[in-house]
Design an enzyme around this catalytic site. Structure first.
Site, PDB file in Angstrom:
ATOM      1  NE  ARG A  73      -3.603   3.504  -4.832  1.00  0.00           N
ATOM      2  CZ  ARG A  73      -4.273   3.825  -3.714  1.00  0.00           C
ATOM      3  NH1 ARG A  73      -4.994   2.921  -3.080  1.00  0.00           N
ATOM      4  NH2 ARG A  73      -4.241   5.057  -3.255  1.00  0.00           N
ATOM      5  CB  ILE A  99      -7.819  -2.948   1.095  1.00  0.00           C
ATOM      6  CG1 ILE A  99      -6.812  -2.974   2.249  1.00  0.00           C
ATOM      7  CG2 ILE A  99      -8.924  -3.938   1.349  1.00  0.00           C
ATOM      8  CD1 ILE A  99      -7.377  -2.391   3.555  1.00  0.00           C
ATOM      9  N   GLY A 136       2.400  -1.376   7.539  1.00  0.00           N
ATOM     10  CA  GLY A 136       2.308   0.019   7.990  1.00  0.00           C
ATOM     11  C   GLY A 136       1.119   0.154   8.921  1.00  0.00           C
ATOM     12  NE  ARG A 137       0.489   6.529   9.850  1.00  0.00           N
ATOM     13  CZ  ARG A 137       1.339   6.850   8.868  1.00  0.00           C
ATOM     14  NH1 ARG A 137       1.347   6.197   7.728  1.00  0.00           N
ATOM     15  NH2 ARG A 137       2.207   7.820   9.039  1.00  0.00           N
ATOM     16  CB  ILE A 138      -3.782   0.178   6.576  1.00  0.00           C
ATOM     17  CG1 ILE A 138      -4.185   1.652   6.500  1.00  0.00           C
ATOM     18  CG2 ILE A 138      -4.941  -0.719   6.147  1.00  0.00           C
ATOM     19  CD1 ILE A 138      -4.487   2.174   5.096  1.00  0.00           C
ATOM     20  NE  ARG A 175       8.664   0.383   2.570  1.00  0.00           N
ATOM     21  CZ  ARG A 175       8.062   1.558   2.454  1.00  0.00           C
ATOM     22  NH1 ARG A 175       8.498   2.418   1.587  1.00  0.00           N
ATOM     23  NH2 ARG A 175       7.033   1.880   3.210  1.00  0.00           N
ATOM     24  CG  HIS A 224     -10.349   2.174  -4.420  1.00  0.00           C
ATOM     25  ND1 HIS A 224      -9.304   2.416  -5.274  1.00  0.00           N
ATOM     26  CD2 HIS A 224      -9.847   2.386  -3.172  1.00  0.00           C
ATOM     27  CE1 HIS A 224      -8.225   2.761  -4.586  1.00  0.00           C
ATOM     28  NE2 HIS A 224      -8.528   2.749  -3.297  1.00  0.00           N
ATOM     29  CB  ILE A 225     -15.868   1.332  -0.711  1.00  0.00           C
ATOM     30  CG1 ILE A 225     -16.038  -0.197  -0.607  1.00  0.00           C
ATOM     31  CG2 ILE A 225     -16.564   1.876  -1.947  1.00  0.00           C
ATOM     32  CD1 ILE A 225     -17.468  -0.636  -0.321  1.00  0.00           C
ATOM     33  CD  GLU A 237      -9.303   1.181  -8.458  1.00  0.00           C
ATOM     34  OE1 GLU A 237      -9.632   2.341  -8.153  1.00  0.00           O
ATOM     35  OE2 GLU A 237      -8.812   0.383  -7.647  1.00  0.00           O
TER      36      GLU A 237
HETATM   37  C1  DGY Z   1      -6.129   5.410  -0.028  1.00  0.00           C
HETATM   38  O1  DGY Z   1      -6.490   6.378   0.651  1.00  0.00           O
HETATM   39  O2  DGY Z   1      -5.054   5.367  -0.616  1.00  0.00           O
HETATM   40  C2  DGY Z   1      -6.988   4.194  -0.100  1.00  0.00           C
HETATM   41  O3  DGY Z   1      -6.930   3.617  -1.341  1.00  0.00           O
HETATM   42  C3  DGY Z   1      -8.357   4.406   0.419  1.00  0.00           C
HETATM   43  O4  DGY Z   1      -9.129   3.272   0.254  1.00  0.00           O
END
Ligand code: DGY
Length: 327
Positions: free
Chosen positions: A242, A240, A158-160, A180, A289-290, A271
């Protein structure tokens, strides 16, 4: 609460500008850090609110939404929304919003930073120096992986995922991806990216695997012992997305047994708990989670969530609110 205005609950402190923006329009309550991570607290206190601006750590379950008999919208302060029961929201007529786009570049930078730190063993090397072990330049110390011509396998394009891929291309990496659906030809060409339908095949062919997919029934524990066994022993894993996309027990075992060479994890299955065997695993970066944590991005996330709330409470047509999620 002033009866003429709608009531909004923000589950914990967020950038002040966003809170002020909402205060112009509504009665705003801001919860204490962590308090509304408890489903029980939310159930007990949600009733008077017309809108909920919640963190990804807040469980917005069926019970919460049923207790929130005035709720019209739940806006997540995040792009991922696996903490919200979207189906139930839909059946109760509650809108759900997330925050796409505004965090893409911050997350792309961050993924690249994790890759550089992991591939060049920065954490271990720094600790070595702080421990007083640096006695002079060493020809064989902390040899890492050079990125040029290595394969970066991205799960979730996706975008990220694409933002990370563009950065990795600038470092000379080859891009493989599993998603997908295939990217459109122009996006694929811009990244010179190769689509791999089978995630296990991507594991075998990648020097680095990066997880950038949402958590769904299909991606839950996608990285299990079988996947990890198919990765080359020199390969690195970055997450990064989940935590539950990875079977953490299997990963801890793979790291301890040196079945893969390292991992950088920004997210965890339960978490804020971190599996104890991950805490002792070699060449493993563990972060709280940053990925989206920049001043600008966190403010933009808040504004996007706030504007969805204002639009819904003002009765704007759903089709004009781009960040609403359809169940
Ligand atoms: C989100 O916005 O879903 C991300 O987990 C940010 O790190």
């Amino acid at each position: 609460m002033n009866s003429g205005k709608p009531n909004i609950l923000i589950t914990e402190p967020i950038p002040a500008k966003v809170i002020d923006h909402l205060r112009d329009f509504a009665n705003v309550t801001v919860g204490e850090k962590g308090y509304f991570q408890s489903e029980e607290n939310l159930i007990n206190e949600i009733q008077p609110y017309d809108a909920l601006l919640c963190m990804l750590s807040v469980p917005v379950t069926e019970a919460v939404m049923k207790a929130g008999s005035n709720l019209k919208i739940v806006a997540n302060f995040a792009v991922g929304y696996d903490n919200i029961d979207v189906e139930t929201a839909g059946s109760l007529g509650i809108r759900v919003a997330n925050t796409p786009d505004v965090l893409t570049e911050a997350c792309g930078d961050y993924a690249m930073g994790l890759l550089l730190a992991l591939s060049r063993k920065l954490k271990e090397a720094e600790q070595y120096l702080r421990d007083g072990n640096f006695k002079g330049w060493e020809p064989l110390g902390f040899l890492g992986m050079e990125l040029r011509n290595r394969n970066l396998g991205i799960i979730g394009m996706g975008r990220i995922g694409q933002a990370f891929a563009h950065r990795a291309r600038a470092f000379g990496m080859n891009i493989l991806y599993h998603n997908r659906s295939k990217l459109d030809p122009d996006s694929e060409k811009a990244l010179d990216a190769t689509y791999i339908e089978d995630s296990g095949e991507l594991a075998e062919k990648s020097d680095v695997v990066s997880l950038n997919c949402p958590l769904t029934d299909n991606t839950h524990h996608l990285v299990d012992s079988d996947f990890l066994n198919r990765m080359p022993v020199h390969a690195l894993l970055i997450n990064i997305s989940r935590g539950a996309v990875i079977d953490e027990v299997a990963l801890a075992e793979a790291l301890h047994n040196k079945a893969i060479a390292g991992a950088a994890l920004d997210v965890f299955e339960k978490e804020p708990e971190v599996h104890p065997k991950l805490l002792t695993a070699p060449n493993t970066l563990l972060l709280p989670h940053i990925a989206s944590a920049t001043h600008r991005t966190r403010q933009d996330i808040g504004m996007l969530a706030a504007d969805a709330i204002i639009s819904v409470l003002n009765g704007k047509d759903d089709r004009e609110i781009p960040n609403l999620i359809t169940p």
